[in-house]
Design a protein around this motif. Sequence first.
Motif, PDB file in Angstrom:
ATOM      1  N   PHE A  40       0.845  -1.192   0.000  1.00  0.00           N
ATOM      2  CA  PHE A  40       0.000   0.000   0.000  1.00  0.00           C
ATOM      3  C   PHE A  40       0.883   1.247   0.000  1.00  0.00           C
ATOM      4  N   PRO A  41       0.381   2.362  -0.562  1.00  0.00           N
ATOM      5  CA  PRO A  41       1.160   3.605  -0.563  1.00  0.00           C
ATOM      6  C   PRO A  41       1.606   3.999   0.845  1.00  0.00           C
ATOM      7  N   ALA A  42       2.757   4.652   0.926  1.00  0.00           N
ATOM      8  CA  ALA A  42       3.350   4.975   2.229  1.00  0.00           C
ATOM      9  C   ALA A  42       2.474   5.893   3.070  1.00  0.00           C
ATOM     10  N   PHE A  43       1.618   6.701   2.425  1.00  0.00           N
ATOM     11  CA  PHE A  43       0.800   7.633   3.211  1.00  0.00           C
ATOM     12  C   PHE A  43      -0.380   6.941   3.900  1.00  0.00           C
ATOM     13  N   LEU A  44      -0.638   5.685   3.557  1.00  0.00           N
ATOM     14  CA  LEU A  44      -1.681   4.919   4.246  1.00  0.00           C
ATOM     15  C   LEU A  44      -1.019   4.126   5.367  1.00  0.00           C
ATOM     16  N   LYS A  45      -1.194   4.597   6.588  1.00  0.00           N
ATOM     17  CA  LYS A  45      -0.550   3.969   7.736  1.00  0.00           C
ATOM     18  C   LYS A  45      -1.588   3.401   8.697  1.00  0.00           C
ATOM     19  N   LEU A  46      -1.266   2.234   9.210  1.00  0.00           N
ATOM     20  CA  LEU A  46      -2.188   1.532  10.101  1.00  0.00           C
ATOM     21  C   LEU A  46      -1.956   1.941  11.547  1.00  0.00           C
ATOM     22  N   ASP A  47      -3.029   2.269  12.238  1.00  0.00           N
ATOM     23  CA  ASP A  47      -2.951   2.503  13.685  1.00  0.00           C
ATOM     24  C   ASP A  47      -4.180   1.874  14.332  1.00  0.00           C
ATOM     25  N   ALA A 150       1.881  13.270  -8.294  1.00  0.00           N
ATOM     26  CA  ALA A 150       2.837  12.731  -7.331  1.00  0.00           C
ATOM     27  C   ALA A 150       2.146  11.820  -6.324  1.00  0.00           C
ATOM     28  N   ILE A 151       0.929  12.201  -5.933  1.00  0.00           N
ATOM     29  CA  ILE A 151       0.151  11.387  -4.993  1.00  0.00           C
ATOM     30  C   ILE A 151      -0.229  10.070  -5.643  1.00  0.00           C
ATOM     31  N   VAL A 152      -0.687  10.151  -6.904  1.00  0.00           N
ATOM     32  CA  VAL A 152      -1.063   8.937  -7.641  1.00  0.00           C
ATOM     33  C   VAL A 152       0.151   8.044  -7.847  1.00  0.00           C
ATOM     34  N   ASP A 164      -4.849   6.912 -11.637  1.00  0.00           N
ATOM     35  CA  ASP A 164      -5.456   8.210 -11.363  1.00  0.00           C
ATOM     36  C   ASP A 164      -6.058   8.187  -9.956  1.00  0.00           C
ATOM     37  N   VAL A 165      -6.736   9.258  -9.588  1.00  0.00           N
ATOM     38  CA  VAL A 165      -7.267   9.357  -8.225  1.00  0.00           C
ATOM     39  C   VAL A 165      -8.333   8.286  -7.963  1.00  0.00           C
ATOM     40  N   LYS A 166      -9.194   8.039  -8.934  1.00  0.00           N
ATOM     41  CA  LYS A 166     -10.256   7.047  -8.728  1.00  0.00           C
ATOM     42  C   LYS A 166      -9.691   5.649  -8.505  1.00  0.00           C
TER      43      LYS A 166
END
Length: 200
Positions: A40-47, A150-152, A164-166
């Motif tokens: 998963f992308p690095a910005f999705l972090k589990l807590d 960059a986010i995609v 893309d974003v979707k």
Amino acid sequence: MYNQVSAKKSIFSTSSMVKISILSILSYLIMFIEFPVMFFPAFLKLDFSDIPAIICGFSLGPVAGIFVELIKNLLHFVTKSSTGGVGEFANFLVGGGFVFVSSGIYYINKNKKNAILGCIAGTVAMAVIGGIANYYILIPFYSNMFPIEAIVKMGSVVNSAIVDVKTLIYYAVIPFNLIKGIVVSFITAVLYKKVSMVLK
């Protein structure tokens, strides 16, 4: 079905407020412990900061669980926010949706079947609300600092289907929240019986 008036009284009793406060602080502290998940992308972090809120919701009702989510995010906004409250608002929507649905179903009739149904429904709610919150709130916010491309790309690095974003929402955000909901539900199931007696 539980009586709404008695539920409100119990929530605002001194005992319940103390329990909500303790669980809110615990949830806030757990929020600082987060880690990325493979594929998963690095910005999705589990807590696991939703667990105290779910336990509170199961024990004292869904409104009490929502209060824990609210206080947790308010504390994080005041002390640690890097998004001007946008991240905390999205976190409240996603976690609050999970807590309200799962504990709401369980609280109608406290049995194993409703606990399982509640967690399944809560997990689906988390995935749906997470997708909507990211699409309309979080990603537009971060696009002010980073180009959408960059986010995609952060997603396409781990999954070539993300273009893309979707597709980022479909193939990363929603599956991530489904996994998070399952993990959080499992941990809650293990812990709830051990701590529920203290919360009565």
